[in-house]
Scaffold this active site. Structure first.
Site, PDB file in Angstrom:
ATOM      1  N   HIS A  82       0.851  -1.195   0.000  1.00 28.28           N
ATOM      2  CA  HIS A  82       0.000   0.000   0.000  1.00 28.28           C
ATOM      3  C   HIS A  82       0.880   1.237   0.000  1.00 28.28           C
ATOM      4  O   HIS A  82       1.870   1.306   0.725  1.00 28.28           O
ATOM      5  CB  HIS A  82      -0.885   0.023   1.253  1.00 28.28           C
ATOM      6  CG  HIS A  82      -1.722   1.255   1.346  1.00 28.28           C
ATOM      7  ND1 HIS A  82      -2.912   1.394   0.660  1.00 28.28           N
ATOM      8  CD2 HIS A  82      -1.526   2.422   1.996  1.00 28.28           C
ATOM      9  CE1 HIS A  82      -3.415   2.582   0.912  1.00 28.28           C
ATOM     10  NE2 HIS A  82      -2.597   3.236   1.713  1.00 28.28           N
ATOM     11  N   ASP A 161     -15.317   1.994   6.912  1.00 26.82           N
ATOM     12  CA  ASP A 161     -14.343   3.032   6.533  1.00 26.82           C
ATOM     13  C   ASP A 161     -14.975   4.044   5.581  1.00 26.82           C
ATOM     14  O   ASP A 161     -14.709   5.244   5.678  1.00 26.82           O
ATOM     15  CB  ASP A 161     -13.106   2.402   5.888  1.00 26.82           C
ATOM     16  CG  ASP A 161     -12.080   3.478   5.530  1.00 26.82           C
ATOM     17  OD1 ASP A 161     -11.622   4.176   6.458  1.00 26.82           O
ATOM     18  OD2 ASP A 161     -11.775   3.654   4.341  1.00 26.82           O
ATOM     19  N   ARG A 168     -15.203  12.001   8.639  1.00 25.02           N
ATOM     20  CA  ARG A 168     -13.952  12.665   9.057  1.00 25.02           C
ATOM     21  C   ARG A 168     -13.619  13.823   8.121  1.00 25.02           C
ATOM     22  O   ARG A 168     -13.128  14.860   8.550  1.00 25.02           O
ATOM     23  CB  ARG A 168     -12.794  11.645   9.046  1.00 25.02           C
ATOM     24  CG  ARG A 168     -12.865  10.657  10.198  1.00 25.02           C
ATOM     25  CD  ARG A 168     -11.907   9.489   9.976  1.00 25.02           C
ATOM     26  NE  ARG A 168     -10.544   9.936   9.792  1.00 25.02           N
ATOM     27  CZ  ARG A 168      -9.628   9.271   9.081  1.00 25.02           C
ATOM     28  NH1 ARG A 168      -9.938   8.133   8.484  1.00 25.02           N
ATOM     29  NH2 ARG A 168      -8.408   9.726   8.976  1.00 25.02           N
ATOM     30  N   SER A 183      -7.900   3.138   9.233  1.00 19.63           N
ATOM     31  CA  SER A 183      -8.569   3.227   7.926  1.00 19.63           C
ATOM     32  C   SER A 183      -7.779   2.451   6.877  1.00 19.63           C
ATOM     33  O   SER A 183      -8.325   1.619   6.137  1.00 19.63           O
ATOM     34  CB  SER A 183      -8.704   4.713   7.556  1.00 19.63           C
ATOM     35  OG  SER A 183      -8.986   4.881   6.197  1.00 19.63           O
ATOM     36  N   LYS A 187      -8.514  -1.867   5.398  1.00 16.52           N
ATOM     37  CA  LYS A 187      -8.709  -2.243   3.989  1.00 16.52           C
ATOM     38  C   LYS A 187      -7.694  -3.305   3.573  1.00 16.52           C
ATOM     39  O   LYS A 187      -8.011  -4.225   2.813  1.00 16.52           O
ATOM     40  CB  LYS A 187      -8.602  -0.996   3.106  1.00 16.52           C
ATOM     41  CG  LYS A 187      -9.840  -0.091   3.255  1.00 16.52           C
ATOM     42  CD  LYS A 187      -9.734   1.216   2.511  1.00 16.52           C
ATOM     43  CE  LYS A 187      -8.930   2.216   3.273  1.00 16.52           C
ATOM     44  NZ  LYS A 187      -9.106   3.614   2.952  1.00 16.52           N
TER      45      LYS A 187
HETATM   46  N1  URA Z   1      -5.915   7.068   3.287  1.00 19.70           N
HETATM   47  C1  URA Z   1      -6.864   6.254   3.807  1.00 19.70           C
HETATM   48  O1  URA Z   1      -7.209   5.236   3.228  1.00 19.70           O
HETATM   49  N2  URA Z   1      -7.437   6.616   4.987  1.00 19.70           N
HETATM   50  C2  URA Z   1      -7.088   7.716   5.672  1.00 19.70           C
HETATM   51  O2  URA Z   1      -7.627   7.976   6.730  1.00 19.70           O
HETATM   52  C3  URA Z   1      -6.109   8.560   5.106  1.00 19.70           C
HETATM   53  C4  URA Z   1      -5.532   8.202   3.912  1.00 19.70           C
END
Ligand code: URA
Length: 433
Positions: A82, A161, A168, A183, A187
């Site tokens: 990621h 999320d 947020r 977050s 994923k």
């Molecule tokens: N990328 C994400 O997937 N989540 C966040 O909170 C910030 C950046």
């Protein structure tokens, strides 16, 4: 249990139990807990923070709020990667074929670009015919046969999320390390791989602007991985300059091919060798020095490039563009950007370089905008180069000449040229394990 008590506990600096975290996530996803209460809790978390245990617990509750991809029907170790996002970041499409050519499986779901950063899925879709929406069984089948497949996010992955991020975004609670870490990691965990490599970008083009903050975020994510039994490593990599020379979708695919053929830009090649080596290390292919040699060898012997072609063919893409970039649809306009003074190219505000390429048509400002795949920027000079007034520092590509002037204004404002040479900066700042 009452949401009111959970908010008050966190407001006063208490540590939430697993049950309290589960209650809030389940209640929010089902619609029983309203936005205003969750907003309050998010703000309390923003100020009070979370322990490693709370963050891991929040991550797992979020991951389990939707589909958990089960990759167990695919043999071998699956490693995911990621990136926190950047400008010119095409590393996924270089390192995934490198490691897959050595038997490490990559079943990767990637995102689209938004704002100044590009997205791997958009870059892939610049290849004529390339499919990125593929059903689970076919996706798994490609990973079994080819060893690697990269597709867009699909299915009902981590609905918690989606809801929390949107909230947020409008309540000034994005910039919280436990909330960002949970977050991202929720994923990755829901996507099912055994090991996770995190590329945490730092600098003017990144979400995290300082190395210290990037290390804190990386430590939080690595701690989550450890808590939930997924081997996780993070590299802190530089995003104070665009990565490589190409910004824009098909331009970046051309640079991916150059790099896999052994003649890519130095900074991009170095970062990709490091990232690929760390994925190989996670998969148990040897110590880091051995893994670096292996990664380099797969570029030199052509096997990594062959693996990219195999993946593109399996996903319906036209591999002729990979063999010869002249087969890509070409932009109508090529516009030269000239140095406005003499001296060292001292700095490039990377976010503004990204915005300039979006202006040319390479990205989208709103989700529903369409993309001009051949648009973008090729840097002809990099930070540290000496330039004379009037030298070409970049070439813009676009289908609409009218876009060049505004894009140039943004780009020129990103560039600073000074009499003194800049300090050299490493492409990798730190490794967090
Ligand atoms: N990328 C994400 O997937 N989540 C966040 O909170 C910030 C950046």
């Amino acid at each position: 249990m009452r949401m009111y008590d959970i908010i008050a506990k966190k407001r006063d600096g208490g540590e939430l139990s697993d049950e309290e975290i589960q209650f809030f996530i389940n209640g929010y996803v089902s619609g029983e807990i309203p936005d205003y209460q969750v907003s309050s809790l998010l703000m309390a978390i923003y100020f009070q923070g979370m322990t490693d245990r709370e963050t891991a617990s929040l991550t797992m509750c979020m991951a389990k709020s939707g589909e958990m991809v089960d990759l167990s029907s695919i043999d071998g170790i699956k490693v995911d990667k990621h990136s926190t996002g950047g400008v010119g970041d095409k590393t996924t499409l270089i390192i995934s074929p490198i490691v897959a050519s050595l038997g490490v499986r990559v079943a990767k779901m990637s995102g689209r670009g938004l704002g100044h950063t590009g997205g791997t899925v958009d870059k892939m879709e610049s290849i004529p015919g390339m499919q990125t929406s593929i059903d689970r069984e076919k996706f798994f089948d490609i990973v079994r046969k080819v060893g690697v497949s990269v597709i867009g996010q699909s299915g009902n992955l981590v609905p918690a999320d989606k809801k929390l991020y949107a909230l947020r975004d409008v309540t000034a609670t994005i910039e919280s390390i436990p909330l960002i870490a949970s977050s991202i990691m929720s994923k990755k965990i829901a996507a099912g791989s055994d090991c996770i490599l995190l590329d945490v970008k730092t600098g003017s083009g990144a979400f995290m602007k300082t190395v210290d903050d990037s290390i804190k975020l990386a430590q939080a994510m690595v701690a989550i991985g450890e808590h939930v039994g997924r081997k996780t490593i993070a590299l802190i990599t530089d995003m104070d300059r665009p990565l490589g020379n190409a910004i824009g979708n098909s331009l970046e695919i051309m640079e991916v091919c150059d790099t896999l053929k052994g003649h890519g830009p130095e900074d991009l090649t170095e970062i990709c060798i490091e990232l690929a080596a760390n994925m190989l290390y996670l998969a148990g292919k040897g110590d880091l020095a051995e893994c670096k040699k292996l990664a380099r060898r797969q570029i030199d012997n052509g096997e990594a490039f062959a693996k990219l072609k195999e993946m593109v063919a399996a996903q319906g893409g036209d591999t002729r563009v990979l063999d010869d970039s002249a087969n890509f649809p070409q932009a109508k306009i090529a516009y030269e950007v000239l140095a406005q003074s003499e001296g060292y190219l001292y700095a490039m505000n990377t976010e503004r370089c990204g915005i300039s390429s979006v202006e040319l048509g390479a990205g989208r400002e709103k989700k529903e905008d369409s993309i001009d795949y051949s648009a973008g920027i090729m840097l002809r000079k990099k930070i540290g180069d000496y330039v004379k007034k009037g030298d070409v520092i970049a070439v813009f590509y676009t289908s609409e000449e009218g876009k060049c002037k505004e894009a140039e204004k943004i780009f020129q404002s990103a560039v600073s040229i000074r009499p003194e040479a800049p300090k050299s900066v490493p492409v990798i700042h730190a490794r967090v394990t």
